[in-house]
Write an enzyme that holds these catalytic residues in place. Structure first.
Site, PDB file in Angstrom:
ATOM      1  N   ASP A 189       0.843  -1.198   0.000  1.00 26.92           N
ATOM      2  CA  ASP A 189       0.000   0.000   0.000  1.00 26.92           C
ATOM      3  C   ASP A 189       0.879   1.249   0.000  1.00 26.92           C
ATOM      4  O   ASP A 189       1.323   1.704   1.054  1.00 26.92           O
ATOM      5  CB  ASP A 189      -0.915  -0.023   1.234  1.00 26.92           C
ATOM      6  CG  ASP A 189      -1.789   1.231   1.323  1.00 26.92           C
ATOM      7  OD1 ASP A 189      -1.867   1.980   0.326  1.00 26.92           O
ATOM      8  OD2 ASP A 189      -2.398   1.427   2.394  1.00 26.92           O
ATOM      9  N   ARG A 220     -10.993  -0.332   2.388  1.00 31.84           N
ATOM     10  CA  ARG A 220     -12.455  -0.425   2.388  1.00 31.84           C
ATOM     11  C   ARG A 220     -12.998  -0.572   0.973  1.00 31.84           C
ATOM     12  O   ARG A 220     -14.066  -1.155   0.762  1.00 31.84           O
ATOM     13  CB  ARG A 220     -13.046   0.795   3.105  1.00 31.84           C
ATOM     14  CG  ARG A 220     -12.650   2.113   2.499  1.00 31.84           C
ATOM     15  CD  ARG A 220     -12.826   3.286   3.463  1.00 31.84           C
ATOM     16  NE  ARG A 220     -11.695   3.441   4.383  1.00 31.84           N
ATOM     17  CZ  ARG A 220     -11.611   4.391   5.305  1.00 31.84           C
ATOM     18  NH1 ARG A 220     -12.583   5.277   5.459  1.00 31.84           N
ATOM     19  NH2 ARG A 220     -10.563   4.457   6.085  1.00 31.84           N
ATOM     20  N   ASP A 229      -5.720   6.594  -0.536  1.00 37.61           N
ATOM     21  CA  ASP A 229      -5.058   5.776   0.486  1.00 37.61           C
ATOM     22  C   ASP A 229      -6.063   5.038   1.376  1.00 37.61           C
ATOM     23  O   ASP A 229      -5.693   4.156   2.141  1.00 37.61           O
ATOM     24  CB  ASP A 229      -4.122   6.660   1.329  1.00 37.61           C
ATOM     25  CG  ASP A 229      -3.096   5.845   2.109  1.00 37.61           C
ATOM     26  OD1 ASP A 229      -2.975   4.633   1.846  1.00 37.61           O
ATOM     27  OD2 ASP A 229      -2.411   6.440   2.958  1.00 37.61           O
ATOM     28  N   GLU A 261      -7.912   2.685   0.670  1.00 34.15           N
ATOM     29  CA  GLU A 261      -8.189   1.684  -0.376  1.00 34.15           C
ATOM     30  C   GLU A 261      -8.705   0.365   0.196  1.00 34.15           C
ATOM     31  O   GLU A 261      -9.371  -0.389  -0.502  1.00 34.15           O
ATOM     32  CB  GLU A 261      -6.928   1.433  -1.201  1.00 34.15           C
ATOM     33  CG  GLU A 261      -5.938   0.407  -0.628  1.00 34.15           C
ATOM     34  CD  GLU A 261      -5.354   0.793   0.732  1.00 34.15           C
ATOM     35  OE1 GLU A 261      -5.325   2.006   1.028  1.00 34.15           O
ATOM     36  OE2 GLU A 261      -4.962  -0.100   1.507  1.00 34.15           O
ATOM     37  N   LYS A 283       1.675   7.955   0.312  1.00 37.85           N
ATOM     38  CA  LYS A 283       2.095   8.006   1.711  1.00 37.85           C
ATOM     39  C   LYS A 283       3.460   8.672   1.824  1.00 37.85           C
ATOM     40  O   LYS A 283       4.246   8.629   0.879  1.00 37.85           O
ATOM     41  CB  LYS A 283       2.219   6.573   2.265  1.00 37.85           C
ATOM     42  CG  LYS A 283       0.899   5.897   2.542  1.00 37.85           C
ATOM     43  CD  LYS A 283       1.112   4.527   3.163  1.00 37.85           C
ATOM     44  CE  LYS A 283      -0.206   3.831   3.409  1.00 37.85           C
ATOM     45  NZ  LYS A 283      -1.057   4.508   4.409  1.00 37.85           N
TER      46      LYS A 283
END
Ligand code: BES
Ligand code: MN
Ligand code: ZN
Length: 496
Positions: free
Chosen positions: A271, A352, A348, A350, A278
């Site tokens: 991620d 869910r 970010d 993502e 991030k």
């Protein structure tokens, strides 16, 4: 490592080291008393010198017993007898094995299943010994050319009497099954994102299924998901060169007509945040964003090894979240499989987006309950730290069953509210709902989002952001949580 149950009398034992307990008033555990009596009160005499107090988790290794086939004795402090909790018992076990891990010995005999603790059984104590000892020997060597040194230990025996033998054997079988599930989960989690891709996880799931004749696996490809209308899940994967996979494991241990327990695990193999990139510091740890998925594989493997008589479906939506010319952009609106449209205000958030389509997909199994596990929000670490996993759900009985299992397993949970008021934060001017709810109550609004896709069944969500791995420093590594808790929950359902 070979684990077994030992029913020989203590004076007939031959072992490199025996582990016995000591309470804080210098009172010996039952097995310690026997060894003491068989060896001219040697243990009592050593204790009398004051080298060990009996304080919980303090240990003392007696390195030599004259003329004995028991070559060493490890005394482990248990603390105050009346205050010995399951937590303190686990702590003492961890201290014992950490003392012996590097000793030049081949065999250990652990007598600590003889300790009395309120509301516990021999099955539980034996299982804890196996789980905690095994945890101490985990090493990740896969990507090292210079491997960590192997322990010289070859076998661990756990003592039982003829009265407790069958319980001990069940505890051993459960302990080994769960420990191997935890090992698999940790291994997959610790693998880097360039090796552990969605395709790699899918191959591992096939392995897990092939080791049980009650388990089958189906891998849905992007084209299959397209056909199902999983526009939310697929939108996350669009920014990645790695194809997304929807892994579906089916363990049929129960009667064909009995409804399955569905366990869904977030399988984000890396991620980066997507376009809402991030920050760089610590970003490597986002390889752990597939810990929920890895726990599904570990738990199903454990359930099959224990031959539980229940039906379980494991679902792992797996993808990367990367920045790319074709990636989701803030403001994009996507349509989920349920038909609900979602405004992606932050790429970010993502997890869910992939979980919502997996939840909708779960409906087709007519589930008894659905439990999802996800490293979903940094906010969960702010709220609860790294001690319990967050628990949220739409069914009190299910949440209570999970809390009970978490206490037994020593794999704690804390419930957060999922009240109507919080749903306000997910309102969007351009879609049915937004994928973020602002700074406040991030763990709750994430769960509120998921709950919109879980209205047709009993559902609970575990936010494992703070518990699935140890962050930073030399101690960095996967924990295997919540495999112990889920295994306990499934054992409880099988017994019921
Ligand atoms: N995988 C992360 C959550 C996470 C972050 C887990 C750090 C463990 C440690 C998740 O996909 C994420 O990025 N969540 C965002 C949500 C926010 C954008 C609403 C977060 O927590 O910052
Ligand atoms: Mn994210
Ligand atoms: Zn994530």
């Amino acid at each position: 490592m070979d684990y077994s149950i030992e029913t020989l009398a203590l004076d007939k034992l031959e072992t490199d080291c025996i582990i016995v307990g000591l309470y804080d008033n210098q009172q010996l555990s039952p097995s310690a008393e026997i060894i003491d009596a068989n060896h001219q009160e040697l243990i009592s005499k050593i204790i009398a010198r004051g080298d060990i107090s009996g304080e919980n988790s303090k240990t003392l290794l007696i390195n030599y017993l004259p003329d004995s086939t028991i070559r060493r004795v490890l005394l482990v402090g248990l603390g105050e007898k009346s205050k010995l909790t399951t937590k303190l018992y686990r702590k003492a076990l961890a201290a014992a094995i950490s003392t012996l891990k590097t000793a030049k010995i081949e065999s250990i005999t652990c007598t600590l299943a003889d300790i009395t603790i309120k509301n516990t059984t021999t099955v539980w104590k034996t299982r804890q010994i196996v789980e905690i000892f095994n945890d101490a020997f985990y090493q990740f060597n896969e990507t090292k050319s210079i491997k960590g040194s192997d322990s010289s230990l070859k076998n661990i025996r756990i003592t039982a009497t003829t009265a407790t033998e069958s319980e001990a054997k069940l505890g051993l079988q459960q302990g080994l099954s769960i420990a191997k599930g935890i090992d698999l989960t940790k291994f997959l989690a610790d693998l880097p994102g360039n090796i552990c891709t969605p395709s790699y996880l899918a191959e591992k799931a096939k392995n897990v299924a092939s080791n049980s004749d009650k388990m089958s696996v189906e891998i849905l490809e992007e084209s299959d998901m397209e056909a199902l209308g999983m526009g939310s899940f697929l939108s996350v994967s669009r920014g990645s060169r790695q194809p997304a996979k929807l892994i579906v494991l089916n363990y049929a241990g129960g009667k064909p007509e009995s409804k399955p327990i569905v366990i869904i695990g977030k399988g984000l193999t890396f991620d980066a945040g997507g376009i809402s990139l991030k920050p760089g510091a610590g970003m490597d740890e986002m390889k752990y964003d597939m810990c929920g998925g890895a726990s599904v594989l570990g738990t199903l493997q454990a359930a099959a090894a224990m031959d539980l008589n229940i039906n379980i479906i494991g679902i792992v939506p797996s993808s990367e979240n990367m920045p790319d010319g074709d990636a989701n952009k803030p403001g994009d609106v996507v349509t989920s499989m349920s038909g609900l449209t979602i405004e992606i205000l932050n790429t970010d958030a993502e997890g869910r987006l992939i979980l919502c389509d997996a939840l909708t997909y779960a409906k087709k199994f007519n589930p008894e309950v659905v439990i999802d596990l996800a490293t979903l929000t940094g906010a969960c670490i702010v709220a609860l730290g790294r001690v319990p996993s967050g628990l949220l759900g739409n069914d009190d009985a299910l949440c209570n069953d999970l809390i009970a299992a978490s206490e037994t397993a020593g794999d704690s949970l804390w419930r957060l509210p999922l009240w109507e008021e919080y749903h306000e934060q997910l309102k969007s001017n351009f879609a049915d709902l937004a994928n973020i709810g602002g700074r406040d109550a991030g763990t709750i609004t994430a769960a509120c989002f998921l709950s919109r896709f879980a209205e047709d069944f009993r559902w609970a969500h575990l936010d494992i952001a703070g518990t699935a791995w140890r962050s930073g420093g030399s101690n960095k590594g996967a924990t295997g949580r919540p495999v112990p808790l889920l295994s306990q929950y499934l054992i409880d359902r099988a017994d019921a």
